[in-house]
Design a protein around this motif. Structure first.
Motif, PDB file in Angstrom:
ATOM      1  N   MET A   1       0.827  -1.200   0.000  1.00 53.22           N
ATOM      2  CA  MET A   1       0.000   0.000   0.000  1.00 53.22           C
ATOM      3  C   MET A   1       0.867   1.257   0.000  1.00 53.22           C
ATOM      4  N   HIS A   2       1.962   1.214   0.731  1.00 53.35           N
ATOM      5  CA  HIS A   2       2.858   2.367   0.770  1.00 53.35           C
ATOM      6  C   HIS A   2       3.467   2.612  -0.608  1.00 53.35           C
ATOM      7  N   GLU A   3       3.846   1.556  -1.320  1.00 51.87           N
ATOM      8  CA  GLU A   3       4.422   1.712  -2.652  1.00 51.87           C
ATOM      9  C   GLU A   3       3.417   2.322  -3.617  1.00 51.87           C
ATOM     10  N   GLU A   4       2.168   1.854  -3.556  1.00 49.40           N
ATOM     11  CA  GLU A   4       1.144   2.411  -4.438  1.00 49.40           C
ATOM     12  C   GLU A   4       0.882   3.879  -4.104  1.00 49.40           C
ATOM     13  N   GLU A   5       0.866   4.197  -2.830  1.00 53.07           N
ATOM     14  CA  GLU A   5       0.627   5.573  -2.430  1.00 53.07           C
ATOM     15  C   GLU A   5       1.764   6.477  -2.887  1.00 53.07           C
ATOM     16  N   ASP A   6       2.979   5.973  -2.852  1.00 53.23           N
ATOM     17  CA  ASP A   6       4.122   6.771  -3.296  1.00 53.23           C
ATOM     18  C   ASP A   6       4.000   7.110  -4.778  1.00 53.23           C
ATOM     19  N   VAL A   7       3.528   6.158  -5.564  1.00 55.09           N
ATOM     20  CA  VAL A   7       3.303   6.426  -6.985  1.00 55.09           C
ATOM     21  C   VAL A   7       2.249   7.523  -7.154  1.00 55.09           C
ATOM     22  N   LEU A   8       1.162   7.426  -6.404  1.00 55.86           N
ATOM     23  CA  LEU A   8       0.092   8.425  -6.521  1.00 55.86           C
ATOM     24  C   LEU A   8       0.577   9.816  -6.132  1.00 55.86           C
ATOM     25  N   ILE A   9       1.388   9.889  -5.093  1.00 55.40           N
ATOM     26  CA  ILE A   9       1.915  11.186  -4.662  1.00 55.40           C
ATOM     27  C   ILE A   9       2.717  11.832  -5.787  1.00 55.40           C
ATOM     28  N   LYS A  10       3.606  11.046  -6.404  1.00 53.65           N
ATOM     29  CA  LYS A  10       4.429  11.598  -7.481  1.00 53.65           C
ATOM     30  C   LYS A  10       3.594  11.909  -8.722  1.00 53.65           C
ATOM     31  N   LEU A  11       2.608  11.095  -9.014  1.00 56.72           N
ATOM     32  CA  LEU A  11       1.785  11.303 -10.195  1.00 56.72           C
ATOM     33  C   LEU A  11       0.922  12.563 -10.054  1.00 56.72           C
ATOM     34  N   ILE A  12       0.288  12.725  -8.891  1.00 55.88           N
ATOM     35  CA  ILE A  12      -0.544  13.911  -8.674  1.00 55.88           C
ATOM     36  C   ILE A  12       0.317  15.166  -8.719  1.00 55.88           C
TER      37      ILE A  12
ATOM     38  N   ALA B   1     -10.908  20.865 -17.390  1.00 60.05           N
ATOM     39  CA  ALA B   1     -12.083  20.411 -18.124  1.00 60.05           C
ATOM     40  C   ALA B   1     -12.155  18.897 -18.252  1.00 60.05           C
ATOM     41  N   ASN B   2     -11.163  18.192 -17.738  1.00 61.26           N
ATOM     42  CA  ASN B   2     -11.122  16.727 -17.852  1.00 61.26           C
ATOM     43  C   ASN B   2     -11.871  16.122 -16.664  1.00 61.26           C
ATOM     44  N   THR B   3     -13.028  15.555 -16.929  1.00 63.18           N
ATOM     45  CA  THR B   3     -13.875  15.019 -15.863  1.00 63.18           C
ATOM     46  C   THR B   3     -13.174  13.901 -15.099  1.00 63.18           C
ATOM     47  N   LEU B   4     -12.513  13.001 -15.823  1.00 61.51           N
ATOM     48  CA  LEU B   4     -11.849  11.877 -15.164  1.00 61.51           C
ATOM     49  C   LEU B   4     -10.763  12.368 -14.222  1.00 61.51           C
ATOM     50  N   CYS B   5      -9.989  13.353 -14.656  1.00 56.39           N
ATOM     51  CA  CYS B   5      -8.911  13.895 -13.822  1.00 56.39           C
ATOM     52  C   CYS B   5      -9.468  14.444 -12.507  1.00 56.39           C
ATOM     53  N   VAL B   6     -10.514  15.269 -12.593  1.00 53.43           N
ATOM     54  CA  VAL B   6     -11.087  15.875 -11.390  1.00 53.43           C
ATOM     55  C   VAL B   6     -11.731  14.814 -10.499  1.00 53.43           C
ATOM     56  N   GLN B   7     -12.394  13.847 -11.097  1.00 52.74           N
ATOM     57  CA  GLN B   7     -13.037  12.797 -10.309  1.00 52.74           C
ATOM     58  C   GLN B   7     -12.007  11.959  -9.546  1.00 52.74           C
ATOM     59  N   LEU B   8     -10.883  11.668 -10.175  1.00 51.94           N
ATOM     60  CA  LEU B   8      -9.849  10.891  -9.496  1.00 51.94           C
ATOM     61  C   LEU B   8      -9.253  11.671  -8.324  1.00 51.94           C
ATOM     62  N   LEU B   9      -9.048  12.953  -8.510  1.00 51.75           N
ATOM     63  CA  LEU B   9      -8.517  13.776  -7.426  1.00 51.75           C
ATOM     64  C   LEU B   9      -9.494  13.843  -6.260  1.00 51.75           C
ATOM     65  N   LEU B  10     -10.755  14.014  -6.575  1.00 45.71           N
ATOM     66  CA  LEU B  10     -11.762  14.065  -5.514  1.00 45.71           C
ATOM     67  C   LEU B  10     -11.911  12.717  -4.823  1.00 45.71           C
ATOM     68  N   LYS B  11     -11.730  11.632  -5.579  1.00 43.87           N
ATOM     69  CA  LYS B  11     -11.834  10.311  -4.971  1.00 43.87           C
ATOM     70  C   LYS B  11     -10.728  10.090  -3.949  1.00 43.87           C
ATOM     71  N   VAL B  12      -9.537  10.604  -4.250  1.00 43.56           N
ATOM     72  CA  VAL B  12      -8.438  10.517  -3.278  1.00 43.56           C
ATOM     73  C   VAL B  12      -8.849  11.190  -1.984  1.00 43.56           C
ATOM     74  N   MET B  13      -9.453  12.371  -2.082  1.00 36.83           N
ATOM     75  CA  MET B  13      -9.870  13.104  -0.889  1.00 36.83           C
ATOM     76  C   MET B  13     -11.025  12.407  -0.171  1.00 36.83           C
TER      77      MET B  13
END
Length: 861
Positions: A600-611, A629-641
């Motif tokens: 889980m830590h490895e996956e989270e590290d990828v997300l941190i760098k990607l965001i 304007a990219n719906t998928l981008c905004v939805q993924l960011l909100l899902k993290v939160m």
């Protein structure tokens, strides 16, 4: 110290409404309506204005570089993706018996006549005799030959022990090779053969080489009716060799005499020292020291006489004595032996075994001190520049492997740097790229990958890139990386070996280290091939976390410093799609029971760098508008939160909210953030109520942009968020105060909200902020004055006198204390003059009118 010197670290409030339309009638006549942040006209912005604008707009993200732990055991490949069956070993045993005598023979100067039978043999000096004998057909047995005249019966010669053959023609005068033995041909005559003399054909004179002459000593000769030499011919050949013919001056004999004296007086006593130590058993430290001194003396006398290399006739005896000492098992002695053996120019298997021996010694960290004062490093560097990779690939591999292990020691790394190791490695990489290109050697399966097995070039490049990875840790090495065109070469290495995860990971580690420094980051940003390559590797190796996280970290660094880099990433075909697909792949809801904590830590590290990449890309207007304007981008960011708590995944959640903040800057109708402002506000409220100050700061910044929307203002007042924002003014953190002022400025545009906020004591706290932070941060002072402008719209005379005194003091340039540093002083003066003073002067005029009104009221009638 000026707290606002790093302009890119602060909040985005460029779109804040900074001026209330509800102004007094007198002020409407005297002052032009409009927000303070407008009105610089069409003149060109100064550097201070650019930095100021950066603070008011979007924000780059920083993060820690991925951590690479040191390998506990020194190996060729370590934690490699290669299978053990497909890679050379790191552990092996070496003894004197592993070294071959043929390489220790000096070459012969004798020219041989051509053979009727020309078998195809390997031409390596160090191949085993048994292999050669298998390759050579056996000579025919004794048989009768009836082809002779008159039915004469002649028995063919059975070849037995052959040595090199001198020319049997008396008139030939073949010069002797300097410092070379000349063994003679010895053939045992048969009892039934006619005693007829003969001479070998002398018309063909092959080139004299050590390899060919040595092999010919082992090849049986097939004679076809050629007469055999008589004893007189053999005697004549012997006299020709020894130079005993009367009347001739023998220079070679004189040289041989000199070498004989040199051997007897200088070399032999040292070799007798070697012979005095019997191999096996325990050897004392004093004995090892004595042998090392003897080796040093031998090297010295040979060098003084010019007998290093292959010139000395007795070279074979020296090498045999040196090989024998290897069995003593002393690393110190073996490294000393390796130095002199390499100086004697061994080749083939002996060279390979010496490189293996040095590699074996370098595997132990406790032996690092042995290399510090030993010129063996110079020998290794020379080898990797001179060896032929096609025939000596494994030799170069172990030689480079030793240098890689040594580069892990900072002291030895600095020694390598002084010897121009980075430039040597770069040259080696360029040669290996050519060898690994199928267009260069389309039919060479030894060098190219075949049947799924990695090529030797790939193995060597793993060592080269790992060594450069170690060198990148040295701050002194950056100039070398910048001056040797390393970045484009390393990109070419990755491009040619995209399937090789070890090579790609090593290069990615180099880039992640160097791109953390501005000058290296700018140099990499100018390497146009890196953007397409990085995204291609992210797509190809999407589940290789160690590689993915480092490529994303490097991309994030590039996008943080260069607007051109942001544009280039965006222009790569499907770049945003690749990043968002990675986002989806690594964003998983924690399961019950939870997954492995490390996983889980490895996956989270990828997300941190990607965001972080997305946040930094969004600073570019074109890219930012596309992401907003990219719906998928905004939805993924909100899902993290939504799915990650700030307490457990602080950096991840904070990065997601920062990216939302950057995207909320773009106000177009297509902005998904602004369309979904209600959902965003709910998530921001959760962050505000957390105990993490970084999360609170990010949530406040987002509200600073979204609070322009009337529905968001109602949400803030309804949920009493304004009370929390006013309380933030007491913070000692200037960034927090700056963000809180942005929210309050937008809220106080509405008279209803203004009254509610003033009831919370906002004006008093704002004046304290101005007093505490003004002289150190004129940008914050400007924002406070803008907020006070809106808050004092409804004649707050009780604070007028106190505020007027502060503004009068801050408006007098001579009364202010400026930093001693010229650069900081110039920046602060620019911010004071361009940002603070216009706002302060307008607010001061208002306060002066309020004071005048109070004075008139207080005057006796």
């Amino acid at each position: 110290m000026f707290s606002g010197s790093c302009g890119l670290e602060l909040s985005s409030h460029r779109q804040i409404v900074l001026y209330s339309p509800h102004m007094a009638s007198v002020e409407r006549k005297q002052e032009k309506q409009g927000p303070f942040y407008l009105g610089y006209g069409s003149r060109r912005q100064t550097s201070a204005e650019i930095v100021t604008e950066a603070r008011h707009s979007l924000r780059t993200l920083r993060t820690q570089r991925p951590f690479t732990p040191r390998e506990e055991h020194r190996q060729l490949f370590g934690a490699s993706a290669r299978t053990r069956d497909g890679r050379p070993p790191s552990s092996f045993s070496l003894h004197a018996k592993n070294f071959e005598a043929p390489d220790s023979r000096p070459s012969s100067g004798t020219r041989l006549s051509p053979l009727d039978h020309k078998p195809r043999l390997p031409l390596s000096l160090d191949e085993d005799y048994s292999e050669v004998e298998k390759a050579v057909p056996k000579p025919p047995g004794e048989r009768l030959d009836k082809a002779g005249s008159g039915g004469t019966r002649t028995r063919l010669v059975r070849a037995r022990s052959l040595t090199l053959v001198p020319s049997m023609t008396q008139h030939s005068n073949v010069p002797h090779a300097e410092g070379v033995d000349e063994p003679t041909l010895s053939v045992k005559p048969s009892k039934q053969v006619h005693r007829e003399s003969f001479s070998l054909h002398s018309g063909y004179k092959p080139e004299r080489t050590e390899k060919s002459s040595e092999i010919l000593t082992r090849i049986p000769i097939k004679h076809s009716g050629t007469p055999r030499p008589s004893s007189a011919d053999l005697s004549q050949a012997k006299r020709t060799k020894t130079g005993a013919e009367p009347g001739c001056r023998d220079t070679a004999g004189s040289d041989a005499t000199d070498e004989s004296v040199f051997w007897t007086s200088e070399v032999l006593p040292i070799l007798q020292t070697f012979e005095s130590v019997a191999p096996g058993g325990i050897v004392s430290k004093e004995t090892i020291e004595r042998l090392c001194d003897a080796c040093a003396s031998l090297h010295s006398v040979l060098a003084e006489k010019g007998m290093l290399g292959r010139r000395f006739k007795k070279r074979s005896s020296i090498l045999q004595a040196l090989f024998r000492l290897i069995d003593l098992g002393s690393d110190q002695l073996n490294l000393t032996l390796a130095k002199i053996i390499l100086a004697l120019n061994v080749s083939g298997n002996n060279l390979l075994n010496i490189c293996k021996l040095v590699f074996k010694i370098s595997r132990s960290p406790r032996n690092d001190f042995l290399f510090q004062d030993n010129p063996i490093i110079d020998s290794l560097l020379l080898l990797i520049q001179c060896e032929d990779f096609k025939s000596s690939g494994e030799t170069v591999l172990y030689c480079m492997g030793s240098l890689k292990l040594l580069s892990g020691n900072s002291t030895l790394a600095r020694l390598l740097l002084a010897k121009d190791f980075i430039a040597v490695s770069l040259q080696l990489s360029q040669q290996l790229i050519q060898l690994s290109d199928p267009k260069t050697f389309p039919n060479d399966r030894h060098m190219l990958a075949g049947h799924g097995q990695p090529a030797i070039t790939g193995h060597i490049l793993v060592q080269v890139t790992a060594a450069l990875r170690n060198m990148a840790d040295l701050s002194e090495s950056r100039s070398s990386f910048l001056s040797n065109d390393v970045f484009s070469t390393l990109c070419a290495v990755m491009d040619h070996h995209q399937e090789d995860q070890d090579i790609c990971l090593n290069v990615a580690r180099i880039f992640s280290k160097l791109s953390s420094y501005a000058e290296c980051c700018y140099a990499l940003a100018e390497t146009s091939s890196c953007y397409r390559l990085f995204l291609a590797l992210l797509c190809k190796h999407s589940r290789k976390q160690a590689l993915v996280v480092r490529l994303l970290f490097t991309l994030g660094n590039l996008a943080a410093r260069s607007n051109d880099a942001r544009e280039r990433v965006y222009e790569v075909e499907r770049s945003i799609d690749v990043l968002l697909e990675l986002f989806q792949s690594y964003l998983r809801v924690p399961e019950n029971p939870p997954d492995s904590e490390n996983h889980m830590h490895e996956e989270e590290d990828v997300l941190i760098k990607l965001i972080r990449v997305l946040a930094n890309l969004s600073i570019h207007p074109t890219v930012g508008m596309a992401l907003a304007a990219n719906t998928l981008c905004v939805q993924l960011l909100l899902k993290v939160m939504e799915v990650r708590s700030v307490e457990e995944s602080t950096e991840l959640v904070v990065n997601a909210s920062t990216t939302i903040n950057n995207l909320s800057y773009y106000q177009g109708e297509s902005s998904v953030v602004r369309v979904q402002h209600a959902h965003v506000s709910e998530l921001l409220l959760r962050l505000l109520l957390s105990s993490n100050m970084a999360a609170v700061l990010e949530a406040t910044r987002v509200f600073g942009n979204l609070s322009q929307i009337e529905e968001v203002q109602h949400f803030i007042i309804r949920n009493q968020v304004h009370q929390f924002v006013v309380a933030l003014l007491d913070s000692k953190n200037p960034d927090v105060c700056f963000s809180a002022c942005g929210v309050l400025t937008n809220l106080t545009v509405d008279p209803k909200n203004r009254t509610i906020i003033n009831e919370e004591g906002a004006i008093h706290k704002l004046i304290d902020c101005l007093r505490d932070f003004g002289p150190q941060d004129w940008l914050l002072a400007t924002q406070v004055c803008q907020t006070l402008w809106n808050c004092t719209e409804d004649t707050q005379q009780e604070y007028a006198q106190e505020l007027l005194e502060i503004l009068s003091l801050y408006s007098d340039q001579k009364a202010l204390q400026w930093p001693s540093s010229d650069d900081i002083k110039a920046y602060q003066e620019a911010c004071w003059e361009l940002e603070f003073l216009p706002v302060a002067e307008r607010l001061k005029k208002r306060m002066q009118r309020y004071v005048n009104v109070l004075e008139r009221i207080s005057e006796p009638s």
